[in-house]
Design a protein around this motif. Structure first.
Motif, PDB file in Angstrom:
ATOM      1  N   ASP A  48       0.808  -1.217   0.000  1.00 11.88           N
ATOM      2  CA  ASP A  48       0.000   0.000   0.000  1.00 11.88           C
ATOM      3  C   ASP A  48       0.847   1.277   0.000  1.00 11.88           C
ATOM      4  OD1 ASP A  48       1.036  -0.099   2.531  1.00 11.88           O
ATOM      5  OD2 ASP A  48      -0.901  -0.108   3.574  1.00 11.88           O
ATOM      6  N   TRP A  49       2.156   1.144  -0.205  1.00 13.72           N
ATOM      7  CA  TRP A  49       3.048   2.300  -0.383  1.00 13.72           C
ATOM      8  C   TRP A  49       3.534   2.302  -1.834  1.00 13.72           C
ATOM      9  CZ3 TRP A  49       8.588   2.116  -1.196  1.00 13.72           C
ATOM     10  CH2 TRP A  49       9.198   3.375  -1.235  1.00 13.72           C
ATOM     11  N   GLN A  50       2.991   3.207  -2.640  1.00 16.06           N
ATOM     12  CA  GLN A  50       3.327   3.255  -4.061  1.00 16.06           C
ATOM     13  C   GLN A  50       3.684   4.691  -4.441  1.00 16.06           C
ATOM     14  OE1 GLN A  50       3.573   0.643  -6.137  1.00 16.06           O
ATOM     15  NE2 GLN A  50       2.890  -0.829  -4.574  1.00 16.06           N
ATOM     16  N   THR A  51       4.799   4.845  -5.149  1.00 10.89           N
ATOM     17  CA  THR A  51       5.209   6.172  -5.610  1.00 10.89           C
ATOM     18  C   THR A  51       5.416   6.148  -7.123  1.00 10.89           C
ATOM     19  OG1 THR A  51       7.595   5.804  -5.358  1.00 10.89           O
ATOM     20  CG2 THR A  51       6.385   6.580  -3.427  1.00 10.89           C
ATOM     21  N   LYS A  52       5.213   7.309  -7.726  1.00 12.56           N
ATOM     22  CA  LYS A  52       5.407   7.436  -9.175  1.00 12.56           C
ATOM     23  C   LYS A  52       5.981   8.808  -9.477  1.00 12.56           C
ATOM     24  CE  LYS A  52       1.957   8.128 -12.116  1.00 12.56           C
ATOM     25  NZ  LYS A  52       0.788   7.899 -13.017  1.00 12.56           N
ATOM     26  N   LEU A  53       6.889   8.857 -10.449  1.00 13.40           N
ATOM     27  CA  LEU A  53       7.476  10.097 -10.923  1.00 13.40           C
ATOM     28  C   LEU A  53       7.214  10.231 -12.414  1.00 13.40           C
ATOM     29  CD1 LEU A  53      10.794   9.582  -9.016  1.00 13.40           C
ATOM     30  CD2 LEU A  53       9.309  11.548  -8.636  1.00 13.40           C
ATOM     31  N   VAL A  54       6.853  11.427 -12.843  1.00 13.28           N
ATOM     32  CA  VAL A  54       6.643  11.719 -14.261  1.00 13.28           C
ATOM     33  C   VAL A  54       7.458  12.966 -14.600  1.00 13.28           C
ATOM     34  CG1 VAL A  54       4.979  12.325 -16.048  1.00 13.28           C
ATOM     35  CG2 VAL A  54       4.328  10.720 -14.237  1.00 13.28           C
ATOM     36  N   GLU A  97       2.109  10.029  -4.693  1.00 14.65           N
ATOM     37  CA  GLU A  97       2.094   9.031  -3.625  1.00 14.65           C
ATOM     38  C   GLU A  97       0.714   8.395  -3.597  1.00 14.65           C
ATOM     39  OE1 GLU A  97       2.538   8.593   1.243  1.00 14.65           O
ATOM     40  OE2 GLU A  97       2.717  10.570   0.288  1.00 14.65           O
ATOM     41  N   ASN A  98       0.678   7.082  -3.847  1.00 11.17           N
ATOM     42  CA  ASN A  98      -0.589   6.342  -3.893  1.00 11.17           C
ATOM     43  C   ASN A  98      -1.621   7.035  -4.793  1.00 11.17           C
ATOM     44  OD1 ASN A  98       0.432   4.390  -2.128  1.00 11.17           O
ATOM     45  ND2 ASN A  98      -0.223   5.549  -0.327  1.00 11.17           N
ATOM     46  N   GLY A  99      -1.165   7.504  -5.947  1.00 12.35           N
ATOM     47  CA  GLY A  99      -2.043   8.094  -6.942  1.00 12.35           C
ATOM     48  C   GLY A  99      -2.318   9.572  -6.765  1.00 12.35           C
ATOM     49  N   GLU A 100      -1.921  10.180  -5.644  1.00 16.73           N
ATOM     50  CA  GLU A 100      -2.171  11.599  -5.389  1.00 16.73           C
ATOM     51  C   GLU A 100      -0.912  12.405  -5.687  1.00 16.73           C
ATOM     52  OE1 GLU A 100      -3.162  14.626  -1.631  1.00 16.73           O
ATOM     53  OE2 GLU A 100      -3.277  12.435  -1.367  1.00 16.73           O
ATOM     54  N   LYS A 101      -1.070  13.479  -6.475  1.00 14.23           N
ATOM     55  CA  LYS A 101       0.070  14.334  -6.786  1.00 14.23           C
ATOM     56  C   LYS A 101       0.483  15.106  -5.536  1.00 14.23           C
ATOM     57  CE  LYS A 101       0.288  16.578 -10.716  1.00 14.23           C
ATOM     58  NZ  LYS A 101       0.133  17.626 -11.786  1.00 14.23           N
ATOM     59  N   ILE A 102       1.746  14.957  -5.167  1.00 11.42           N
ATOM     60  CA  ILE A 102       2.229  15.635  -3.955  1.00 11.42           C
ATOM     61  C   ILE A 102       3.326  16.660  -4.268  1.00 11.42           C
ATOM     62  CG2 ILE A 102       1.572  13.778  -2.388  1.00 11.42           C
ATOM     63  CD1 ILE A 102       5.179  13.987  -3.048  1.00 11.42           C
ATOM     64  N   PHE A 103       3.740  16.734  -5.554  1.00 13.27           N
ATOM     65  CA  PHE A 103       4.805  17.681  -5.913  1.00 13.27           C
ATOM     66  C   PHE A 103       4.756  17.933  -7.408  1.00 13.27           C
ATOM     67  CE2 PHE A 103       9.053  18.568  -7.540  1.00 13.27           C
ATOM     68  CZ  PHE A 103       9.492  19.585  -6.702  1.00 13.27           C
ATOM     69  N   SER A 104       5.025  19.195  -7.798  1.00 10.75           N
ATOM     70  CA  SER A 104       5.162  19.542  -9.209  1.00 10.75           C
ATOM     71  C   SER A 104       6.036  20.781  -9.320  1.00 10.75           C
ATOM     72  CB  SER A 104       3.795  19.801  -9.841  1.00 10.75           C
ATOM     73  OG  SER A 104       3.931  20.040 -11.226  1.00 10.75           O
TER      74      SER A 104
END
Length: 680
Positions: free
Chosen positions: A633-639, A661-668
């Motif tokens: 349940d800890w998933q991260t993604k970078l684009v 983090e878990n599908g929610e944008k936390i940084f841009s």
């Protein structure tokens, strides 16, 4: 960049070793400034009772996930043969503290010295250490060797360079590597932004991640800011003073690698150096493509045992340079096997090498010099079928049939070979040139043309003509003035059989390998005694047939689950209405789950290079990444998205990053930079 382990019937998976081993999955190594680096260690279980030498690999590619599979086949093997094998994530990478601010900073070297201090003081250590590494790790080994830590006794450096400016991913021949300058920067841009593992660092992972996201810079801004060979590039370039390296060096590469040239320079200038060059791409020789792979880990043990244990393995009695002379082969964008033969030279430069000159004469490449002048115009779309600068062994990496390129250049073709010819070393093109512009480049391709017409690229080189005298102090061309210039092509080991021809192609454009000159250029090539192709021709030696390697051995590969398969495509398109040409290079490196720690990781990368006919200022390079790492349940993604364009005066850089983090944008965040062109 995919770290794979390929299956082979001749690749033995070794599970029985002279020493029983254990793995320490995570340990902190303290730095002198209070920071700490994350490490994994494999060592004999009885090492504290019977101390052992250590092998250090020191890189930024994340030991817990991204390189875990490839680490599993190598480090346990060394440990089982009586070594402590240590894999350290450098500052700002993986679970290590800090932020990675650029390649090869002094801080990185200083940290390595702290690591060597720490190893020397461990109860399982004899105090003798060797370093091994490929690519970044190979660079690091050379640079740390030059710092002369007393515990570091020897290094094995693979796929690396001694010259960070003239022979690296940023600039070659004083030209900017358009296809790789931005791509490599975009790669590190997204790699550096990955978070630490909460299971290792605890609740601080999120705060640390946000710090990395905000403060890790796009490296490309610094690289483009230094367009000449200044102190920035001299730092970390051991060619500035080879005498700084006083320990033995084993330098290894492959003909498909982007870093083959340095092997020749290192073995020529370092007294206790040996060189090995196979047919391989940018990979370790026990798993590399194309075959033949070799028992490289056994060769490493022979080297380590000699220099770290004091055992006379005989390796230093063997020839200074061992190379694989490739047979002529039809052009393919991927090879599983390259037929050829192993040869050995006792010294380098080798007495078995003699220069042979060929002279352009109209459309023939003859052995007689004739005075003439030939117009060489710019065709901006020349170069789309050159393959990638540094192949990793992925499908589609290599050059296509060069008949696709030859119509866009000036080509000189030899008569059919009347005898077999073996080339080993650096082809050189010497030319008398005029330019109609103050800024110009000269790209040179050397091809093997079969009697049936296929044209296989065997070497190439490029020179920014304003750098003809110096990479540090370039000067503009005077249009219409003649200049004598020399272009060193990449080193090759190549057999040219009877009946085949040589093709020499010259052009003032080579996109996307080299960033175009600001204006379309027309060169005039003056033939005669001073314009020639000089080839290093090797005569066979009696000890060539004695070169033998054991079949590859590796340790047991770490267990993984494949969540998504890999996919690769390279597509060239041409819009005949607009005159636009485009190369789209897509690499889905797949997604995997490691059984031992549950980590899941994967990435997708698309690179696009476009240019319009007759318009060098239309050149655009863009790189897109999507990268995931997580567990349960800890998933991260970078684009990320990176783009580079130019006008006559400036380069323009854009980099954007979004983190989830878990599908929610936390940084841009978006970074924009304008940098003045400096003889580029």
């Amino acid at each position: 960049m995919v770290f794979n382990v390929r299956d082979s019937e001749e690749r033995r998976i070794k599970t029985d070793y002279p020493r029983e081993i254990k793995k320490v999955d995570h340990i902190w190594i303290p730095m002198s400034d209070g920071k700490k680096l994350a490490a994994t260690i494999w060592l004999p279980v009885d090492a504290e009772e019977n101390p052992v030498p250590a092998i250090l690999e020191y890189i930024p590619y994340r030991k817990n996930d991204f390189t875990a599979i490839r680490d599993s086949i190598r480090h346990p093997y060394f440990a089982g043969h009586g070594y402590a094998s240590i894999r350290v994530d450098i500052r700002g990478s993986g679970d290590s503290d800090g932020i990675l601010l650029d390649e090869y900073l002094k801080q990185e070297q200083d940290d390595a010295l702290d690591v060597l201090d720490w190893i020397s003081n461990q109860p399982w250590s004899t105090g003798s250490v060797g370093m091994i590494g490929k690519s970044w790790g190979g660079f690091s080994g050379l640079q740390v060797a030059a710092r002369n830590h007393p515990a570091l006794k020897t290094i094995i450096t693979l796929c690396s360079t001694d010259d960070r400016y003239a022979d690296d991913v940023h600039y070659k021949g004083g030209t900017m590597l358009a296809s790789d300058m931005l791509w490599w920067a975009s790669t590190m841009f997204v790699y550096n932004a990955r978070p630490q593992d909460p299971k290792v660092v605890g609740e601080s992972w999120k705060e640390n991640w946000l710090d990395r996201l905000e403060n890790t810079p796009p490296f490309v801004e610094e690289w483009v800011s230094h367009q000449v060979r200044d102190d920035y590039w001299k730092h970390g370039s051991v060619c500035e003073d080879y005498s700084d390296i006083k320990i033995p060096v084993f330098a290894v590469s492959g003909w498909q690698d982007g870093y083959t040239n340095s092997v020749f320079r290192l073995i020529e200038r370092l007294p206790n150096a040996k060189g090995l060059i196979g047919p391989w791409a940018h990979e370790y020789p026990e798993v590399a493509t194309p075959e033949p792979a070799i028992g490289f880990l056994q060769e490493c043990l022979r080297w380590w045992d000699h220099w770290l244990k004091g055992n006379d393995t005989g390796i230093m009695d063997e020839p200074k340079l061992t190379t694989y002379i490739q047979d002529s082969a039809p052009p393919k964008v991927s090879y599983d096997v390259r037929p050829g033969k192993w040869v050995a030279d006792q010294e380098w430069p080798s007495k078995s090498i003699a220069k042979k000159n060929f002279y352009p004469n109209h459309m023939q490449l003859s052995e007689a010099a004739n005075e003439d002048s030939i117009t060489v115009p710019s065709v901006q779309q020349h170069g789309f079928y050159a393959g990638v600068f540094c192949p990793f062994g992925q499908p589609g990496d290599l050059p296509s049939d060069q008949r696709l390129e030859n119509g866009m250049t000036t080509v000189f073709t030899s008569e059919p070979m009347e005898e077999n010819m073996e080339i080993l070393g650096f082809p050189m093109f010497h030319a008398t040139i005029e330019s109609d512009q103050e800024q110009a480049l000269l790209a040179v391709r050397l091809c093997d043309k079969a009697p049936t017409g296929e044209s296989t690229l065997i070497s190439s080189g490029v020179l920014n003509l304003t750098h003809r005298n110096s990479h540090e102090y370039p000067d503009k061309l005077i249009p219409g003035e003649k200049y004598q210039v020399s272009v060193q092509l990449d080193a090759i080991g190549q057999h040219i059989p009877i009946g085949h021809r040589l093709e020499l192609a010259v052009s003032p454009a080579y996109w996307p390998s080299a960033w175009p000159s600001p204006k379309a250029v027309t060169l005039t090539l003056h033939t005669g005694e001073d314009t020639k192709l000089s080839l290093p021709i090797r005569k066979a030696q009696s000890n060539d047939e004695q070169v033998r390697f054991e079949n590859p051995e590796i340790a047991q590969v770490m267990e993984k689950k494949v969540l998504r398969m890999e996919e690769r495509s390279r597509k060239v398109s041409h819009d005949t209405v607009t005159g636009a040409w485009k190369l789209e290079d897509y690499s889905d490196e797949g997604e995997r789950k490691l059984v031992t720690n549950g980590l899941e990781y994967g990435s997708k990368n698309k690179n696009t290079y476009t240019i319009k006919e007759n318009d060098p200022l239309s050149a655009t390079a863009s790189c897109e990444w999507e990268l995931k790492v997580g567990r349960g349940d800890w998933q991260t993604k970078l684009v990320t998205f990176s783009e580079m364009t130019s006008d006559e005066a400036n380069f323009y850089l854009t980099n954007t990053m979004s983190a989830f983090e878990n599908g929610e944008k936390i940084f841009s965040k978006t970074w924009n930079k304008e940098i003045k062109r400096n003889y580029m």
